[in-house]
Write a protein that holds these residues in place. Structure first.
Motif, PDB file in Angstrom:
ATOM      1  N   SER A 282       0.836  -1.210   0.000  1.00 57.32           N
ATOM      2  CA  SER A 282       0.000   0.000   0.000  1.00 57.32           C
ATOM      3  C   SER A 282       0.862   1.249   0.000  1.00 57.32           C
ATOM      4  O   SER A 282       0.573   2.227  -0.709  1.00 57.32           O
ATOM      5  N   PHE A 283       1.924   1.215   0.794  1.00 61.30           N
ATOM      6  CA  PHE A 283       2.838   2.354   0.872  1.00 61.30           C
ATOM      7  C   PHE A 283       3.418   2.676  -0.498  1.00 61.30           C
ATOM      8  O   PHE A 283       3.431   3.833  -0.941  1.00 61.30           O
ATOM      9  N   GLN A 284       3.908   1.669  -1.194  1.00 60.80           N
ATOM     10  CA  GLN A 284       4.530   1.887  -2.497  1.00 60.80           C
ATOM     11  C   GLN A 284       3.516   2.355  -3.540  1.00 60.80           C
ATOM     12  O   GLN A 284       3.820   3.206  -4.383  1.00 60.80           O
ATOM     13  N   VAL A 285       2.307   1.815  -3.490  1.00 60.54           N
ATOM     14  CA  VAL A 285       1.271   2.232  -4.437  1.00 60.54           C
ATOM     15  C   VAL A 285       0.882   3.691  -4.208  1.00 60.54           C
ATOM     16  O   VAL A 285       0.720   4.463  -5.161  1.00 60.54           O
ATOM     17  N   VAL A 286       0.748   4.087  -2.939  1.00 60.03           N
ATOM     18  CA  VAL A 286       0.397   5.476  -2.628  1.00 60.03           C
ATOM     19  C   VAL A 286       1.497   6.428  -3.102  1.00 60.03           C
ATOM     20  O   VAL A 286       1.213   7.481  -3.683  1.00 60.03           O
ATOM     21  N   PHE A 287       2.756   6.056  -2.892  1.00 61.65           N
ATOM     22  CA  PHE A 287       3.835   6.945  -3.321  1.00 61.65           C
ATOM     23  C   PHE A 287       4.012   6.935  -4.832  1.00 61.65           C
ATOM     24  O   PHE A 287       4.486   7.921  -5.404  1.00 61.65           O
TER      25      PHE A 287
END
Length: 353
Positions: A15-20
């Motif tokens: 989720s972190f990587q997708v948001v960034f």
């Protein structure tokens, strides 16, 4: 239940990587809409401060110690290096290149941090050991990948042809001419300031070991610095006016979701699985940005970008493997540890950064 507990950190980092990855898309859209990048950075940290400050107050109010002048100075320097300067350079580099290109350069951070850590004696180079050789090899791989990204374009290898181009739909001014050499330089210098930020942040963490409060302080300092910087160059009221459009969405997304919510997710994942675990997900952001950019921004993927990204990611994992092996045999000097508060480099931040 144990299985779901093991899965949650994976879901959190994905989720972190997708948001960034989405952050890079919003950056590109806002700049293409004519928004001054300096104003965008200022608004990002305004929203981030408004989100993180109450969180820091309620979570750490019982344990937090009194602020000292040294803590304030270190917070100011962290905000300057990791926030104001690094973010302005990064968006300027993206404006001259592409979202995929700029994202690929962020994987240089471990190599740049390693070089600065050697200079500041946070890291030692045991060149005769396998771990030391891996870190040197990874550093050179990353630098070689960055040079390939800059100087070689190659053929178009985009696997699909999308007719959607949100950049063209939001274009409010004459498109800026691409300049991959200058854009690459700006993105690389941005990595240098992020790495410098890590060194300063390591000192701040020892002086003031309260992650939410120190992050709120850094975001507040960055807000003041970036706002003053933006006002010096652009006092046009229209640039600061936010309506319900891509500019407001970019500011809220970057400040609240990327620098706010995802920061908490990153802290939680690093606490449970360690910084090395968090760092291995970083190349996922490059993949997501490459796909989204080609699907909705009209960007093309070229052979040079793909090969350069592969070399940079290979260098990233080689450096991390060397550091992991070094930690296992117990021959590390005290190294840089940090609690990242920013993008595009937050996952790398939790590793070396």
């Amino acid at each position: 239940m144990a299985g779901s507990g093991d899965l949650l950190p994976v879901v959190g980092m994905v989720s972190f990587q997708v948001v960034f990855a989405g952050l890079n898309i919003f950056y590109k859209l806002a700049v293409s809409d004519g928004m001054d990048l300096r104003v965008l950075v200022a608004y990002r940290y305004m929203f981030a401060s408004a989100f993180i400050a109450p969180l820091a107050y309620f979570i750490e109010r019982k344990n937090r110690t009194e602020l000292t002048r040294r803590v304030l100075v270190l917070s100011f320097m962290c905000g300057l290096t990791g926030g104001s300067v690094a973010q302005n350079l990064y968006i300027a580099g993206m404006k001259l290149t592409s979202a995929t290109f700029a994202t690929a350069t962020t994987n240089l951070l471990p190599a740049v941090t390693f070089i600065l850590a050697l200079l500041f004696r946070y890291e030692r180079l045991a060149i005769r050991s396998l771990s030391g050789q891996a870190k040197v090899a990874g550093t050179f791989l990353g630098i070689g990948g960055a040079m390939l990204l800059t100087f070689y374009k190659g053929v178009d290898i985009t696997p699909w042809h999308s007719h959607v181009n949100l950049v063209a739909a939001h274009q409010q001014q004459t498109p800026a001419a691409t300049n991959y050499a200058m854009g690459s330089l700006l993105c690389t210098v941005s990595c240098f300031f992020y790495a410098l930020w890590l060194i300063i942040q390591a000192k701040l963490g020892r002086e003031y070991p309260f992650p939410y409060s120190s992050t709120a302080l850094m975001c507040l300092m960055t807000t003041l610095q970036s706002s003053a910087f933006a006002l010096c160059f652009d006092r046009d009221v229209a640039q600061w006016r936010l309506r319900f459009d891509v500019r407001l969405l970019s500011a809220v997304y970057s400040g609240v979701l990327a620098s706010g919510v995802m920061l908490v997710v990153l802290f939680w994942c690093v606490e449970r699985r360690g910084p090395l675990f968090a760092s291995v997900f970083n190349p996922l952001m490059l993949l997501v940005v490459a796909v989204l950019s080609s699907l909705i921004l009209g960007e093309r993927l070229h052979l040079g970008t793909a090969l350069g990204a592969v070399l940079i990611v290979a260098g990233l994992y080689t450096v991390l493997w060397g550091k992991g092996r070094e930690a296992k045999v117990g021959d590390l000097l005290p190294t840089i540890t940090s609690r990242s508060f920013d993008a595009p480099a937050a996952a790398n931040s939790s590793a070396t950064r």
